[in-house]
Design an enzyme around this catalytic site. Sequence first.
Site, PDB file in Angstrom:
ATOM      1  N   ARG A 198      92.890  82.405  65.893  1.00  0.00           N
ATOM      2  CA  ARG A 198      92.585  81.159  65.714  1.00  0.00           C
ATOM      3  C   ARG A 198      92.645  80.392  67.125  1.00  0.00           C
ATOM      4  O   ARG A 198      92.021  79.524  67.311  1.00  0.00           O
ATOM      5  CB  ARG A 198      93.107  80.401  64.698  1.00  0.00           C
ATOM      6  CG  ARG A 198      94.560  80.467  64.715  1.00  0.00           C
ATOM      7  CD  ARG A 198      95.277  79.756  63.360  1.00  0.00           C
ATOM      8  NE  ARG A 198      96.819  79.386  63.618  1.00  0.00           N
ATOM      9  CZ  ARG A 198      97.486  79.040  62.850  1.00  0.00           C
ATOM     10  NH1 ARG A 198      96.782  78.279  61.842  1.00  0.00           N
ATOM     11  NH2 ARG A 198      98.775  78.738  63.320  1.00  0.00           N
TER      12      ARG A 198
ATOM     13  N   LYS B 163     107.826 100.870  62.830  1.00  0.00           N
ATOM     14  CA  LYS B 163     106.786 100.207  63.563  1.00  0.00           C
ATOM     15  C   LYS B 163     106.861 101.025  65.253  1.00  0.00           C
ATOM     16  O   LYS B 163     106.006 101.348  65.744  1.00  0.00           O
ATOM     17  CB  LYS B 163     106.943  98.654  64.033  1.00  0.00           C
ATOM     18  CG  LYS B 163     106.036  97.968  64.899  1.00  0.00           C
ATOM     19  CD  LYS B 163     106.776  97.995  66.297  1.00  0.00           C
ATOM     20  CE  LYS B 163     107.819  97.187  66.491  1.00  0.00           C
ATOM     21  NZ  LYS B 163     108.105  95.784  66.024  1.00  0.00           N
TER      22      LYS B 163
ATOM     23  N   ALA C 205     100.724  91.357  65.069  1.00  0.00           N
ATOM     24  CA  ALA C 205      99.335  91.375  65.296  1.00  0.00           C
ATOM     25  C   ALA C 205      99.062  92.289  66.535  1.00  0.00           C
ATOM     26  O   ALA C 205      98.240  93.102  66.704  1.00  0.00           O
ATOM     27  CB  ALA C 205      98.425  90.399  65.093  1.00  0.00           C
ATOM     28  N   CYS C 206      99.550  91.902  67.674  1.00  0.00           N
ATOM     29  CA  CYS C 206      99.363  92.523  68.971  1.00  0.00           C
ATOM     30  C   CYS C 206      99.921  93.918  68.820  1.00  0.00           C
ATOM     31  O   CYS C 206      99.272  94.768  69.533  1.00  0.00           O
ATOM     32  CB  CYS C 206      99.914  91.719  69.993  1.00  0.00           C
ATOM     33  SG  CYS C 206      99.368  90.090  70.414  1.00  0.00           S
TER      34      CYS C 206
ATOM     35  N   TYR D 278     103.108  88.673  67.732  1.00  0.00           N
ATOM     36  CA  TYR D 278     103.716  89.833  68.142  1.00  0.00           C
ATOM     37  C   TYR D 278     103.350  90.989  67.263  1.00  0.00           C
ATOM     38  O   TYR D 278     103.005  92.002  67.439  1.00  0.00           O
ATOM     39  CB  TYR D 278     105.013  89.981  68.454  1.00  0.00           C
ATOM     40  CG  TYR D 278     106.010  89.878  67.256  1.00  0.00           C
ATOM     41  CD1 TYR D 278     106.582  91.073  66.675  1.00  0.00           C
ATOM     42  CD2 TYR D 278     106.227  88.622  66.569  1.00  0.00           C
ATOM     43  CE1 TYR D 278     107.485  90.917  65.480  1.00  0.00           C
ATOM     44  CE2 TYR D 278     107.299  88.644  65.530  1.00  0.00           C
ATOM     45  CZ  TYR D 278     107.628  89.764  64.966  1.00  0.00           C
ATOM     46  OH  TYR D 278     108.762  89.748  63.927  1.00  0.00           O
TER      47      TYR D 278
ATOM     48  N   GLU E 291     119.703  94.604  46.133  1.00  0.00           N
ATOM     49  CA  GLU E 291     118.619  94.732  46.837  1.00  0.00           C
ATOM     50  C   GLU E 291     117.601  95.168  46.127  1.00  0.00           C
ATOM     51  O   GLU E 291     117.618  96.219  45.279  1.00  0.00           O
ATOM     52  CB  GLU E 291     119.094  95.740  48.238  1.00  0.00           C
ATOM     53  CG  GLU E 291     117.686  95.950  48.714  1.00  0.00           C
ATOM     54  CD  GLU E 291     116.976  94.949  49.532  1.00  0.00           C
ATOM     55  OE1 GLU E 291     115.808  94.970  49.372  1.00  0.00           O
ATOM     56  OE2 GLU E 291     117.465  94.134  50.178  1.00  0.00           O
TER      57      GLU E 291
ATOM     58  N   SER F 220     119.732  94.089  57.511  1.00  0.00           N
ATOM     59  CA  SER F 220     120.796  94.172  58.467  1.00  0.00           C
ATOM     60  C   SER F 220     121.724  93.209  58.473  1.00  0.00           C
ATOM     61  O   SER F 220     123.120  93.548  58.502  1.00  0.00           O
ATOM     62  CB  SER F 220     120.299  94.024  59.862  1.00  0.00           C
ATOM     63  OG  SER F 220     119.080  94.953  60.034  1.00  0.00           O
TER      64      SER F 220
ATOM     65  N   CYS G 199     110.846  97.074  62.436  1.00  0.00           N
ATOM     66  CA  CYS G 199     111.005  97.451  63.608  1.00  0.00           C
ATOM     67  C   CYS G 199     111.177  98.831  63.664  1.00  0.00           C
ATOM     68  O   CYS G 199     110.478  99.607  64.640  1.00  0.00           O
ATOM     69  CB  CYS G 199     112.513  97.146  64.083  1.00  0.00           C
ATOM     70  SG  CYS G 199     113.146  95.364  63.411  1.00  0.00           S
TER      71      CYS G 199
END
Length: 460
Positions: A200, A51, A181-182, A179, A35, A15, A48
């Site tokens: 942990r 996900k 993982a959650c 964030y 790239e 971005s 993002c």
Amino acid sequence: MSDYDYDLFVIGAGSGGVRSGRLAAQLGKRVGVAEESLPGGTCVVRGCVPKKYLVYGADFGEAIEKSKGFGWSVENVTFDWGTLRDNIQTEVNRLSGIYSTILEKNGADLFRERAELVDAHTIRLCKSGVTKTAETILIAVGGSPWSPNIKGIEHAIVSDDIFHLPEQPKRMLIIGGGYIACEFAGVFAGLGTDVIQAYRGGRLLNGFDAEVRDEVGALQKRNGIDTRFNISPTEIRKTDGGFIVAFSDGSKIGTDCVLMATGRRPKTDTLGVKAAGVDVDSNGAVKVDKFSRTTQPNIYAVGDVTNRINLTPVAIREGAAFIETVYKDNPTAFDHDNIASAVFTRPPVGTCGISEGEARKRYGDDVTVYTTSFRPMKNVLSGSEHRCFMKVITQGKKEIVIGVHLVGDDSAEMIQMVGIAIKAKLTKADFDSTCAVHPTIAEEIVTLKPRELNKTTVVT
């Protein structure tokens, strides 16, 4: 015209890199961009965007289940992982193509290969071996997942791999409490996978407001996620039936898939920064000043590779500020304070400004906290136990709003608007004088009472 091949060479077409390259090309500058993956970077290709589509997929499943309370009857509901996975990749490829077109239509040269620095003005394209020179170089390579060096780590996957899983795991062990993982724990639990999340620390989302952390811990459990704290993995062993993961406390967990969501680090280890005179910190982040200039005066860096605030809109704004500074004789430093952000747990988190703990460190007792926790009306008929938590933090006699933290439905959407108010330094009185929109979740933001009236405990 200079003796260099390019006025600007951008390493990385995420971005920040694409925005910078496009704007420079529109100014008539000779621009090259390299790239190694698909143009679009982490956000579009492996972050993002895909996900969020997974989050939507999980939300649809919950909505079907909860619709019964509203009179709907849906029989023989099934979910096919392959369909969702492939549809997401089709959209990712479409968006990546748009990024490529943006650069090429504006006259930039796009090299689809990895690039590394040879010196302060020279870039080597690693696949072809060709070298290019540039008057100014912008580093925008982003970051990559980091995993602990434990025995059997090769059996684990990272977040980049999630979007290409051949099958949906029946059991998934997610290591981490941040964030990423959650979010993935919420996604796969919502898709029907049995999820264990091991961390942990003693609370999820380190660095967030303490009450937000507690709320997220509770919502993960309500989503059926088995959260386990204060343990670290020591070994991953492959078995006929999957994997066995051993932990520091002596416990073992059997699973079909191990996701290491233990953080990301700037992607500079093979970039050649030392040869170019660019300093990095102990984690590999490129050191920059407020104008994104590195220790080499003609080399700049934006986005996650600088490890300032690792958010896509931030990288874009940093890229635009770089163009103003270098090519428009308008030195511009992007303001990194009071940036609104979201964590797409289910339901999500929205946050802007500072936490209560940070507020009390800065201002002591000159802080007032307003909170509420309630069950949204949609959840009453649906039977959902999810609640909505809201917190507003103010400072001084004028009660300037310095932090807003939301957990619940539509929090990510609301925090964007609230972020404008915080950036404008509005006060609690400004919030209170704003008429509510009824019936909505958002109306509670302008009707909040002090926390002590809600009989809750101060958490820092």
